[in-house]
Motif scaffolding. Structure first.
Motif, PDB file in Angstrom:
ATOM      1  N   ASP A 123      64.247  32.798  35.223  1.00 42.03           N
ATOM      2  CA  ASP A 123      65.153  31.801  34.540  1.00 42.03           C
ATOM      3  C   ASP A 123      64.755  30.252  35.297  1.00 42.03           C
ATOM      4  O   ASP A 123      65.049  30.139  36.439  1.00 42.03           O
ATOM      5  N   GLY A 124      64.459  29.242  34.635  1.00 38.43           N
ATOM      6  CA  GLY A 124      63.832  28.070  34.863  1.00 38.43           C
ATOM      7  C   GLY A 124      62.730  28.121  35.846  1.00 38.43           C
ATOM      8  O   GLY A 124      62.399  27.123  36.500  1.00 38.43           O
ATOM      9  N   ALA A 125      62.059  29.326  36.215  1.00 35.74           N
ATOM     10  CA  ALA A 125      60.720  29.286  36.764  1.00 35.74           C
ATOM     11  C   ALA A 125      59.787  28.024  36.274  1.00 35.74           C
ATOM     12  O   ALA A 125      59.560  27.711  34.989  1.00 35.74           O
ATOM     13  N   ILE A 126      59.140  27.306  37.130  1.00 37.89           N
ATOM     14  CA  ILE A 126      57.835  26.602  36.706  1.00 37.89           C
ATOM     15  C   ILE A 126      56.700  27.628  36.984  1.00 37.89           C
ATOM     16  O   ILE A 126      56.088  27.908  37.847  1.00 37.89           O
ATOM     17  N   ILE A 127      55.836  27.481  35.775  1.00 38.47           N
ATOM     18  CA  ILE A 127      54.873  28.643  35.589  1.00 38.47           C
ATOM     19  C   ILE A 127      53.737  27.725  35.021  1.00 38.47           C
ATOM     20  O   ILE A 127      52.507  28.506  34.574  1.00 38.47           O
ATOM     21  N   ASP A 128      53.500  26.319  35.238  1.00 40.10           N
ATOM     22  CA  ASP A 128      52.022  25.597  34.799  1.00 40.10           C
ATOM     23  C   ASP A 128      51.109  26.151  35.262  1.00 40.10           C
ATOM     24  O   ASP A 128      50.997  26.169  36.657  1.00 40.10           O
ATOM     25  N   GLY A 129      50.052  26.685  34.576  1.00 38.81           N
ATOM     26  CA  GLY A 129      48.837  26.978  35.098  1.00 38.81           C
ATOM     27  C   GLY A 129      48.891  28.358  35.844  1.00 38.81           C
ATOM     28  O   GLY A 129      47.939  29.086  36.667  1.00 38.81           O
ATOM     29  N   ALA A 130      50.154  29.149  35.815  1.00 39.74           N
ATOM     30  CA  ALA A 130      49.940  30.479  36.421  1.00 39.74           C
ATOM     31  C   ALA A 130      49.259  31.507  35.866  1.00 39.74           C
ATOM     32  O   ALA A 130      49.305  31.480  34.692  1.00 39.74           O
ATOM     33  N   ASP A 131      48.601  32.545  36.310  1.00 39.02           N
ATOM     34  CA  ASP A 131      47.994  33.509  35.772  1.00 39.02           C
ATOM     35  C   ASP A 131      48.636  34.912  35.763  1.00 39.02           C
ATOM     36  O   ASP A 131      48.929  35.495  37.084  1.00 39.02           O
ATOM     37  N   PHE A 132      49.241  35.208  34.567  1.00 36.60           N
ATOM     38  CA  PHE A 132      49.942  36.577  34.630  1.00 36.60           C
ATOM     39  C   PHE A 132      49.192  37.705  34.126  1.00 36.60           C
ATOM     40  O   PHE A 132      49.846  38.707  33.408  1.00 36.60           O
ATOM     41  N   THR A 133      48.033  37.699  34.206  1.00 39.81           N
ATOM     42  CA  THR A 133      47.309  38.800  33.657  1.00 39.81           C
ATOM     43  C   THR A 133      47.582  40.286  34.323  1.00 39.81           C
ATOM     44  O   THR A 133      47.673  40.274  35.506  1.00 39.81           O
ATOM     45  N   ASP A 134      47.844  41.110  33.257  1.00 39.10           N
ATOM     46  CA  ASP A 134      48.115  42.557  33.386  1.00 39.10           C
ATOM     47  C   ASP A 134      49.486  42.555  34.305  1.00 39.10           C
ATOM     48  O   ASP A 134      49.653  43.703  35.012  1.00 39.10           O
ATOM     49  N   VAL A 135      50.362  41.812  34.255  1.00 35.49           N
ATOM     50  CA  VAL A 135      51.559  41.701  34.853  1.00 35.49           C
ATOM     51  C   VAL A 135      52.585  42.541  34.117  1.00 35.49           C
ATOM     52  O   VAL A 135      52.778  42.142  32.723  1.00 35.49           O
ATOM     53  N   LEU A 136      53.463  43.585  34.489  1.00 36.89           N
ATOM     54  CA  LEU A 136      54.336  44.159  33.913  1.00 36.89           C
ATOM     55  C   LEU A 136      55.693  43.484  33.952  1.00 36.89           C
ATOM     56  O   LEU A 136      56.273  43.496  35.038  1.00 36.89           O
ATOM     57  N   LEU A 137      55.986  43.019  32.687  1.00 32.88           N
ATOM     58  CA  LEU A 137      57.069  42.162  32.445  1.00 32.88           C
ATOM     59  C   LEU A 137      58.073  42.898  31.257  1.00 32.88           C
ATOM     60  O   LEU A 137      57.530  43.418  30.608  1.00 32.88           O
ATOM     61  N   ARG A 138      59.282  42.658  31.352  1.00 35.46           N
ATOM     62  CA  ARG A 138      60.253  43.040  30.236  1.00 35.46           C
ATOM     63  C   ARG A 138      59.957  42.278  29.420  1.00 35.46           C
ATOM     64  O   ARG A 138      59.598  40.881  29.460  1.00 35.46           O
ATOM     65  N   ARG A 139      60.077  42.624  28.008  1.00 34.52           N
ATOM     66  CA  ARG A 139      59.862  41.972  26.812  1.00 34.52           C
ATOM     67  C   ARG A 139      60.727  40.441  26.596  1.00 34.52           C
ATOM     68  O   ARG A 139      60.035  39.374  26.367  1.00 34.52           O
ATOM     69  N   ASP A 140      61.945  40.360  26.847  1.00 32.14           N
ATOM     70  CA  ASP A 140      62.626  39.346  27.020  1.00 32.14           C
ATOM     71  C   ASP A 140      62.371  38.359  28.034  1.00 32.14           C
ATOM     72  O   ASP A 140      62.243  37.118  27.763  1.00 32.14           O
ATOM     73  N   GLU A 141      61.924  38.755  29.210  1.00 35.88           N
ATOM     74  CA  GLU A 141      61.533  37.657  30.223  1.00 35.88           C
ATOM     75  C   GLU A 141      60.165  37.276  29.731  1.00 35.88           C
ATOM     76  O   GLU A 141      59.734  36.017  30.059  1.00 35.88           O
ATOM     77  N   GLN A 142      59.201  38.158  29.248  1.00 37.05           N
ATOM     78  CA  GLN A 142      57.971  37.626  28.677  1.00 37.05           C
ATOM     79  C   GLN A 142      58.384  36.515  27.658  1.00 37.05           C
ATOM     80  O   GLN A 142      57.618  35.371  27.699  1.00 37.05           O
ATOM     81  N   ASN A 143      58.974  36.783  26.570  1.00 37.01           N
ATOM     82  CA  ASN A 143      59.505  35.675  25.741  1.00 37.01           C
ATOM     83  C   ASN A 143      60.083  34.348  26.167  1.00 37.01           C
ATOM     84  O   ASN A 143      59.598  33.383  25.846  1.00 37.01           O
ATOM     85  N   LYS A 144      60.633  34.362  27.318  1.00 36.64           N
ATOM     86  CA  LYS A 144      61.325  33.281  28.014  1.00 36.64           C
ATOM     87  C   LYS A 144      60.204  32.512  28.676  1.00 36.64           C
ATOM     88  O   LYS A 144      60.185  31.379  28.567  1.00 36.64           O
ATOM     89  N   LEU A 145      59.266  33.219  29.245  1.00 34.26           N
ATOM     90  CA  LEU A 145      58.092  32.456  29.789  1.00 34.26           C
ATOM     91  C   LEU A 145      57.153  31.942  28.959  1.00 34.26           C
ATOM     92  O   LEU A 145      56.859  30.756  29.198  1.00 34.26           O
ATOM     93  N   CYS A 146      57.013  32.418  27.725  1.00 37.62           N
ATOM     94  CA  CYS A 146      56.338  31.905  26.914  1.00 37.62           C
ATOM     95  C   CYS A 146      56.886  30.715  26.244  1.00 37.62           C
ATOM     96  O   CYS A 146      55.768  29.792  25.808  1.00 37.62           O
ATOM     97  N   LYS A 147      58.087  30.611  26.370  1.00 37.26           N
ATOM     98  CA  LYS A 147      58.685  29.309  25.796  1.00 37.26           C
ATOM     99  C   LYS A 147      58.307  27.953  26.570  1.00 37.26           C
ATOM    100  O   LYS A 147      58.444  26.792  26.170  1.00 37.26           O
TER     101      LYS A 147
END
Length: 167
Positions: A123-147
């Motif tokens: 929640d509220g993480a700053i992910i500009d330019g972060a590389d999440f290749t092959d990271v295991l995430l819950r779908r709801d967290e993935q959707n939140k990060l995609c926003k």
């Protein structure tokens, strides 16, 4: 201890000191030693620029801590509180972030490739330019990060949105 043994001990100590000094001056860095900080309270701790490969911060309180530009490959942050921590340009390859709190955490240009982040909260993480290749995430967290996903990682050249499989 006799005089001859003391002389040899002194000579060996000076030789060891000289070797350490020379290798330090030439920029040779000894291999990282995995450290354990499990269940420690380390709020506002400065770990910036450190090589902490394979260390463990399981259930540690790391709020406001600074891990910018650190090598965190293989580190365990299982159930750690990383709220408002600075992980800018950190290498988090193959880290364990399961059940970690990354609320308002700065992950700008971080590499999280292969990390295990099931049940992690971003929640509220700053992910500009972060590389999440092959990271295991819950779908709801993935959707939140995609926003909020944007940018390209300067090291891997991968776009954050692409590594999160945002549509």
């Amino acid at each position: 201890m006799n005089t001859q043994n003391r002389s040899w001990t002194s000579i060996l100590s000076l030789l060891l000191l000289a070797i350490i000094t020379i290798t330090t001056l030439l920029g040779f860095v000894p291999a990282a030693v995995a450290l354990e900080y499990n269940k420690e309270i380390l709020t506002s701790a400065d770990f910036s620029g450190r090589d902490l490969r394979d260390s463990s911060f399981t259930k540690a309180n790391l709020r406001y801590s600074n891990f910018s530009n650190s090598n965190l490959t293989g580190v365990s942050f299982f159930a750690a509180n990383l709220e408002s921590a600075n992980l800018q340009e950190a290498n988090l390859t193959n880290t364990t972030l399961d059940s970690a709190r990354l609320i308002k955490t700065n992950l700008t240009n971080a590499i999280l490739e292969g990390a295990f982040a099931a049940n992690a909260k971003f929640d509220g993480a700053i992910i500009d330019g972060a590389d999440f290749t092959d990271v295991l995430l819950r779908r709801d967290e993935q959707n939140k990060l995609c926003k909020v996903a944007k940018g390209t990682n300067p090291t891997t050249g991968r776009q954050t949105r692409d590594t999160l499989y945002c549509s």
